[in-house]
Design a protein around this motif. Structure first.
Motif, short mmCIF file in Angstrom:
data_model
loop_
_atom_site.label_atom_id
_atom_site.label_comp_id
_atom_site.label_asym_id
_atom_site.label_seq_id
_atom_site.Cartn_x
_atom_site.Cartn_y
_atom_site.Cartn_z
N ILE A 193 1.02 -1.21 -0.15
CA ILE A 193 0.15 0.06 -0.11
C ILE A 193 0.86 1.11 0.02
O ILE A 193 2.09 1.09 0.42
N LEU A 194 0.38 2.35 -0.42
CA LEU A 194 1.16 3.67 -0.52
C LEU A 194 1.07 4.44 0.82
O LEU A 194 2.00 5.30 0.90
N HIS A 195 0.41 4.05 1.74
CA HIS A 195 0.25 4.69 3.11
C HIS A 195 -0.48 3.85 4.11
O HIS A 195 -1.22 2.95 3.81
N SER A 196 -0.17 4.10 5.35
CA SER A 196 -0.34 3.23 6.43
C SER A 196 -1.85 3.04 6.69
O SER A 196 -2.57 2.26 7.45
N PHE A 197 -2.65 4.33 6.40
CA PHE A 197 -4.07 4.34 6.48
C PHE A 197 -4.96 3.90 5.37
O PHE A 197 -6.21 4.10 5.43
N SER A 198 -4.27 3.25 4.45
CA SER A 198 -4.96 3.04 3.09
C SER A 198 -6.10 1.95 3.25
O SER A 198 -7.20 2.31 2.93
N PHE A 199 -6.08 1.05 4.14
CA PHE A 199 -6.96 -0.06 4.41
C PHE A 199 -7.88 0.46 5.17
O PHE A 199 -9.44 -0.13 5.01
N LEU A 200 -7.95 1.42 6.41
CA LEU A 200 -8.86 2.13 7.02
C LEU A 200 -9.66 3.12 5.99
O LEU A 200 -10.91 2.95 6.33
N GLU A 201 -8.99 3.81 5.35
CA GLU A 201 -9.73 4.66 4.52
C GLU A 201 -10.77 4.02 3.41
O GLU A 201 -11.95 4.30 3.18
N ASP A 202 -10.22 3.02 2.80
CA ASP A 202 -10.98 2.04 1.89
C ASP A 202 -10.77 0.67 2.12
O ASP A 202 -10.01 0.06 1.50
N PRO A 203 -11.57 0.10 2.99
CA PRO A 203 -11.60 -1.41 3.02
C PRO A 203 -11.72 -2.25 2.20
O PRO A 203 -11.35 -3.34 2.33
N THR A 204 -12.23 -1.99 1.19
CA THR A 204 -12.37 -2.76 -0.05
C THR A 204 -11.10 -3.30 -0.74
O THR A 204 -10.78 -4.00 -1.52
N ARG A 205 -9.87 -2.19 -0.30
CA ARG A 205 -8.58 -2.65 -0.78
C ARG A 205 -8.05 -3.90 -0.25
O ARG A 205 -7.32 -4.63 -0.59
N MET A 206 -8.78 -4.19 0.81
CA MET A 206 -8.22 -5.39 1.64
C MET A 206 -8.76 -6.68 0.39
O MET A 206 -8.02 -7.74 0.46
N PHE A 207 -10.00 -6.71 0.07
CA PHE A 207 -10.16 -7.65 -0.85
C PHE A 207 -9.33 -7.71 -2.00
O PHE A 207 -8.88 -8.72 -2.67
N ARG A 208 -8.94 -6.41 -2.73
CA ARG A 208 -8.26 -6.41 -3.84
C ARG A 208 -6.93 -6.82 -3.51
O ARG A 208 -5.93 -7.42 -4.34
N ALA A 209 -6.38 -6.51 -2.44
CA ALA A 209 -4.99 -6.91 -2.13
C ALA A 209 -4.87 -8.40 -2.18
O ALA A 209 -3.85 -9.06 -2.43
N ILE A 210 -5.95 -9.03 -1.39
CA ILE A 210 -5.93 -10.63 -1.85
C ILE A 210 -5.91 -11.14 -3.25
O ILE A 210 -5.40 -12.16 -3.68
N ARG A 211 -6.96 -10.44 -3.95
CA ARG A 211 -7.02 -10.72 -5.42
C ARG A 211 -5.92 -10.52 -6.09
O ARG A 211 -5.38 -11.40 -6.96
N PHE A 212 -4.99 -9.39 -6.10
CA PHE A 212 -3.86 -9.28 -6.82
C PHE A 212 -2.72 -10.17 -6.46
O PHE A 212 -2.07 -10.82 -7.11
N ALA A 213 -2.77 -10.48 -4.90
CA ALA A 213 -1.65 -11.51 -4.42
C ALA A 213 -2.05 -12.86 -5.31
O ALA A 213 -0.84 -13.50 -5.62
N CYS A 214 -3.39 -13.27 -5.14
CA CYS A 214 -3.33 -14.67 -5.85
C CYS A 214 -3.35 -14.62 -7.34
O CYS A 214 -2.72 -15.51 -7.77
N ARG A 215 -3.32 -13.51 -7.90
CA ARG A 215 -3.35 -13.51 -9.46
C ARG A 215 -1.77 -13.78 -9.89
O ARG A 215 -1.64 -14.23 -10.75
N PHE A 216 -1.11 -12.78 -9.07
CA PHE A 216 0.44 -12.69 -9.56
C PHE A 216 1.37 -13.52 -8.59
O PHE A 216 2.64 -13.62 -9.01
N HIS A 217 0.57 -14.21 -7.83
CA HIS A 217 1.45 -15.18 -6.84
C HIS A 217 2.36 -14.24 -6.11
O HIS A 217 3.60 -14.56 -5.79
N PHE A 218 1.99 -13.07 -5.42
CA PHE A 218 2.79 -12.22 -4.52
C PHE A 218 2.25 -12.26 -3.25
O PHE A 218 1.35 -13.04 -2.96
N ASP A 219 3.18 -11.84 -2.53
CA ASP A 219 2.91 -11.60 -0.95
C ASP A 219 2.80 -10.30 -0.55
O ASP A 219 3.25 -9.31 -1.19
N LEU A 220 1.87 -10.18 0.58
CA LEU A 220 1.73 -8.87 0.82
C LEU A 220 3.00 -8.36 1.74
O LEU A 220 3.62 -9.19 2.55
N ALA A 221 3.47 -7.11 1.59
CA ALA A 221 4.61 -6.70 2.18
C ALA A 221 4.33 -6.47 3.87
O ALA A 221 3.29 -6.44 4.25
N GLU A 222 5.59 -6.37 4.35
CA GLU A 222 5.39 -6.70 5.94
C GLU A 222 4.42 -5.57 6.42
O GLU A 222 3.61 -5.75 7.27
#
Length: 671
Positions: A393-422
């Motif tokens: 994410i670009l800043h630490s409040f990203s998921f709090l501002e827009d919780p739909t990004r939590m779904f997108r994080a998992i979607r992109f992680a699965c699509r590209f076989h990526f991991d979430l940064a720490e």
């Protein structure tokens, strides 16, 4: 320039000595003799190809120097010609107009400290441009207002706290001059003014990005500042030609030419750039325009003679050119007033537009300006994250501002076989603990899950959503993946077994049947209504969920040759419901019955229609349903095989009903 009366020998050793003693970005030196000048040129600027500056003078580049001659023996004349040539061909300075953020947030000087302070907090701003009517008056900072608040001046207008004679620049002011003004006045923001009106604002961040890199970084720091090699314009063009059809480059050149003609900046952004760098073909493109996107999109559409759909409400447009789709939007910035709220949108610059995006890998752009065509703009390290396989994410409040990004994080992680940064994983966990998802409506949650169902491996994405405890926000009973049917992940393969039907099957519907199979049909229908699911799809899903519990037992009780019973049981179900039965609940014997129905019985039809019966003298009425049911049963049993058989059988059935015959027009015959 120097002049000699003797013969000119090889000047390279002299020029090498001069190069070592003069710390110049570009060195052009020469010697004249008689009526000719021998010129040597060299540059320390990484992106500047010196030979290209003098190409029409038949310049000859070698390992270190570019050399050429001029038919002029006067040093002053040669110097003047070279200065004029360099002035016209060297890249122009970046200007404030190139890097400014347009339409900055403004406040009138009559506003109170309380209102202005609240605005800064609400939009997370450290300063605001102050206006007097429609004219620029100055800039007020959070520091100024904090002092006013400490002195309990909440009701005071802000005018007294706005510094007089603040620095400002015009659109044409070079960025290097803006930097000097910031240093001199000790400020981090300078407004761009034209005839007293505010055009935009330049921040220190834009200045740092806008200043050209004159020298390459020392080798010992290269890994630190550029851990991943950044492809240049030529490399991006080569990549574009290799990954996408050649028409994509053709369209981008048209967009670039339109931007040049209209003197505005345009960028290809987001998923198209990401997928290009991953060498994944993507014919859906987003183009961001610094300014009003609609007239620009209309101009590009006219150039390409392509269809354009305009969305006036959002001031956006979609262009369709063969199988290429381009969405045109204005660069904008977003502010979230509270957790989970839809953002408030304003016009902005490319940096604002990229900074509002969800993840670094989606916050890259390709500059489409003529002078920078296909230059990669990566302000947030997206290229490095692509290479290292992480979602950030670009800043630490990203998921709090827009919780739909939590779904997108998992979607992109699965699509590209990526991991979430720490740090992204920590922010994800915090948003979940603070129950940020509960601020979302079922409609928004359903839309995000639906996007997950369109991924290449939807079962894997849904598994991750359950593991992350995101599915339960849709319904409390969807708390664990154990509620899914056992063969849920096999849906795409099972759908392929139905391919011989040559009938479209809505995979999204089949997946929703599986997702909601553990709910009662009434619960599922209520949830689908809240999600805003289209009525036809909703009906198909609910009917199929009900069939999952009813059909298997009734199938097992059917006699082996009971075609009528099989047809009656399965005909009301949509094809997606039949797929769900095979995928989720039926054994091999039951699946064979489904495919037997589809292969032999599903297409059985009665040829006669109501008008045909009336033409036979059978009056309209409820008895027609009895006749058609009997004709269909005859077709299924094989006792009726032709239209003539249907006619004869219809007349026999009607005779047995002891109803009077009608005339051909449906009226009773005259006595």
């Amino acid at each position: 320039m120097a002049k000699t009366l003797g013969n000119v020998q090889d000047l390279t050793p002299v020029m090498d000595t001069l190069w070592s003693r003069i710390d110049a970005h570009i060195l052009v030196a020469g010697v004249t003799s008689g009526r000719q000048a021998w010129i040597y040129a060299r540059s320390r600027i990484p992106d500047l190809e010196v030979s290209g500056l003098f190409k029409d003078l038949h310049a000859r580049p070698d390992e270190r120097w570019t050399r050429f001659t001029l038919p002029d023996g006067e040093p002053d004349s040669v110097r003047k010609s070279l200065v004029e040539l360099l002035s016209s061909r060297l890249p122009a300075d970046s200007t404030a107009g190139d890097v400014m953020t347009v339409s900055p947030k403004c406040v009138d000087e009559s506003q109170t400290v309380a209102n202005t302070h609240d605005m800064m907090l609400r939009f997370n701003l450290m300063s605001l441009v102050v206006k007097r009517g429609d004219q620029f008056a100055g800039i007020v900072t959070r520091r100024d207002l904090d002092r006013a608040v400490q002195m309990d001046l909440w009701d005071s207008p802000i005018a007294p706290f706005v510094p007089s004679q603040p620095p400002f620049v015009t659109r044409e002011t070079p960025v290097r001059i803006v930097r000097k003004l910031m240093v001199r006045h000790d400020v981090t923001k300078i407004p761009v003014i034209e005839e007293g009106r505010i055009l935009g604002i330049v921040t220190a961040r834009e200045v740092l990005r806008g200043l050209r890199e004159l020298l390459p970084p020392p080798a010992e720091y290269l890994q630190q500042v550029e851990p991943v090699p950044v492809p240049d314009r030529n490399a991006m063009e080569t990549l574009l030609k290799r990954v996408t059809p050649i028409k994509v480059l053709h369209v981008l050149r048209k967009v670039s030419a339109t931007a040049e003609a209209r003197k505005i900046a345009a960028y290809a952004v987001g998923g198209f750039v990401r997928d290009l760098l991953l060498e994944r073909p993507n014919l859906d493109m987003d183009v961001v325009v610094i300014g009003d996107a609609l007239p620009f999109a209309e101009a590009v559409s006219a150039e390409l003679k392509a269809h354009l759909t305009v969305f006036d409400r959002f001031r956006t447009a979609r262009l369709s050119f063969e199988d290429l789709k381009i969405d045109f939007t204005s660069a904008r910035r977003e502010h979230y007033a509270q957790v989970g709220a839809l953002p408030q949108v304003e016009l902005g610059g490319i940096a604002n537009d990229l900074s509002r995006r969800d993840f670094s890998i989606n916050a890259m752009a390709l500059d489409l300006s003529a002078g920078s065509f296909l230059t990669l703009v990566d302000l947030f390290g997206g290229l490095r994250d692509l290479h290292e396989g992480r979602i950030r994410i670009l800043h630490s409040f990203s998921f709090l501002e827009d919780p739909t990004r939590m779904f997108r994080a998992i979607r992109f992680a699965c699509r590209f076989h990526f991991d979430l940064a720490e740090d992204t994983q920590r922010a994800f966990d915090l948003a979940r603990q603070r129950e940020a998802l509960t601020t979302l409506s079922p409609k928004r949650v359903g839309a995000e899950i639906t996007r997950c169902l369109h991924e290449e491996s939807p079962g894997r994405v849904i598994d991750r959503l359950y593991a992350a405890k995101l599915m339960r926000v849709l319904h409390p009973d969807l708390a664990d993946a154990s509620v899914l049917p056992a063969r849920f992940k096999l849906i795409p393969g099972i759908i392929r077994r139905f391919a011989p039907l040559h009938e479209p099957i809505d995979g999204e519907v089949v997946h929703w049947i599986g997702l909601l199979a553990s709910l009662a049909p009434e619960q599922a229908e209520k949830l689908l209504i809240e999600m805003g699911m289209h009525a036809n799809r909703r009906t198909a899903i609910v009917k199929s969920i009900r069939a999952l519990s009813e059909v298997p037992l009734r199938l097992a009780r059917l006699a082996a040759q009971d075609d009528v019973g099989l047809f009656t049981l399965l005909k009301p179900l949509p094809i997606e419901g039949l797929v769900a039965l095979v995928a989720f609940v039926l054994d091999k014997a039951g699946a064979r019955q489904i495919f037997d129905f589809l292969g032999r019985l599903r297409g059985v039809r009665v040829e006669l229609c109501g008008d045909d019966l009336i033409a036979l003298g059978i009056p309209a009425g409820a008895h027609m349903r009895t006749i058609f049911d009997a004709l269909l049963e005859g077709r299924l049993r094989g006792s009726i095989t032709s239209r003539k058989d249907e006619t004869d059988h219809a007349q026999r059935i009607f005779s047995g009903l002891r109803l009077p015959l009608s005339g051909r027009n449906g009226r009773q015959p005259a006595p």
